[in-house]
Design a protein around this motif. Structure first.
Motif, PDB file in Angstrom:
ATOM      1  N   ALA A  71       0.865  -1.175   0.000  1.00 53.04           N
ATOM      2  CA  ALA A  71       0.000   0.000   0.000  1.00 53.04           C
ATOM      3  C   ALA A  71       0.902   1.225   0.000  1.00 53.04           C
ATOM      4  O   ALA A  71       2.121   1.129  -0.048  1.00 53.04           O
ATOM      5  CB  ALA A  71      -0.897  -0.022   1.233  1.00 53.04           C
ATOM      6  N   LYS A 125      -1.403  -4.970   1.300  1.00 50.69           N
ATOM      7  CA  LYS A 125      -2.837  -4.747   1.490  1.00 50.69           C
ATOM      8  C   LYS A 125      -3.489  -5.974   2.102  1.00 50.69           C
ATOM      9  O   LYS A 125      -4.258  -5.860   3.046  1.00 50.69           O
ATOM     10  CB  LYS A 125      -3.497  -4.409   0.159  1.00 50.69           C
ATOM     11  CG  LYS A 125      -3.188  -3.028  -0.330  1.00 50.69           C
ATOM     12  CD  LYS A 125      -3.956  -2.745  -1.602  1.00 50.69           C
ATOM     13  CE  LYS A 125      -3.633  -1.349  -2.086  1.00 50.69           C
ATOM     14  NZ  LYS A 125      -4.310  -1.022  -3.325  1.00 50.69           N
ATOM     15  N   ASN A 126      -3.193  -7.138   1.536  1.00 47.57           N
ATOM     16  CA  ASN A 126      -3.788  -8.382   2.014  1.00 47.57           C
ATOM     17  C   ASN A 126      -2.738  -9.481   2.005  1.00 47.57           C
ATOM     18  O   ASN A 126      -2.085  -9.700   0.991  1.00 47.57           O
ATOM     19  CB  ASN A 126      -4.955  -8.813   1.138  1.00 47.57           C
ATOM     20  CG  ASN A 126      -6.092  -7.815   1.170  1.00 47.57           C
ATOM     21  OD1 ASN A 126      -6.514  -7.392   2.228  1.00 47.57           O
ATOM     22  ND2 ASN A 126      -6.575  -7.432   0.007  1.00 47.57           N
ATOM     23  N   GLY A 184      -6.352  -4.968   4.160  1.00 52.11           N
ATOM     24  CA  GLY A 184      -6.404  -3.525   3.956  1.00 52.11           C
ATOM     25  C   GLY A 184      -5.209  -2.800   4.539  1.00 52.11           C
ATOM     26  O   GLY A 184      -5.317  -1.654   4.971  1.00 52.11           O
ATOM     27  N   GLY A 185      -4.056  -3.466   4.581  1.00 49.89           N
ATOM     28  CA  GLY A 185      -2.840  -2.848   5.101  1.00 49.89           C
ATOM     29  C   GLY A 185      -2.785  -2.770   6.618  1.00 49.89           C
ATOM     30  O   GLY A 185      -1.927  -2.105   7.186  1.00 49.89           O
TER      31      GLY A 185
END
Length: 155
Positions: free
Chosen positions: A56, A62-63, A86-87
């Motif tokens: 990110a 992120k995942n 989502g980080g």
């Protein structure tokens, strides 16, 4: 004569108790090691996560779902799996924990949920740990930090 007999019997009883006291069922080995039944360390396939961790803007993936190594502690191995969504650290699952005796199970049933909450709140491996479960806390943090490093999650 009665006092001497009582003193001798008390001394013998104390010595029997002292020599029969067992402090642990496992040896004092520490550090990362291959542990039977441990999940392989590294990125895990997660059908809900992207197949490759993508950084990110902050540099965090992120995942990703990543297993830390199994860390051999004085009381037994500790291994965790961290889920990054989502980080952010979304969850930490304990894969292996010391459970050689009832005391280990009792301590870890109290300590592991507290450690998980501390990690999610701190969003890092920089946590306080749990008093009374210092050895498990240290192994937990070591496995967690290795998993976060593998994922490229910032410290």
């Amino acid at each position: 004569m009665r006092r001497i007999t009582m003193a001798i019997m008390t001394t013998i009883a104390a010595l029997v108790l002292l020599f029969s006291y067992r402090t642990s069922t496992s040896g004092p080995a520490t550090g990362s090691a291959t542990v039977a039944g441990a999940a392989p360390a590294g990125v895990v396939d997660d059908p809900q996560a992207d197949p490759t961790p993508t950084p990110a803007a902050t540099g965090a993936p992120k995942n990703a779902t990543v297993n830390g190594p199994a860390v051999q502690t004085r009381w037994g191995p500790v291994q965790v799996q961290v889920k990054i969504t989502g980080g952010r650290i979304a969850d930490v699952v304990t894969l292996i924990q010391p459970d050689a005796n009832n005391r280990d199970v009792e301590i870890n049933s109290r300590a592991l949920p507290i450690l998980r909450t501390q990690v999610i709140d701190a969003q890092s491996a920089h946590i306080d740990g749990v008093s009374g479960a210092t050895v498990t806390s240290d192994g937990y943090v070591e496995s967690l930090q290795a998993a976060l490093d593998t994922a490229g999650f910032p410290s």
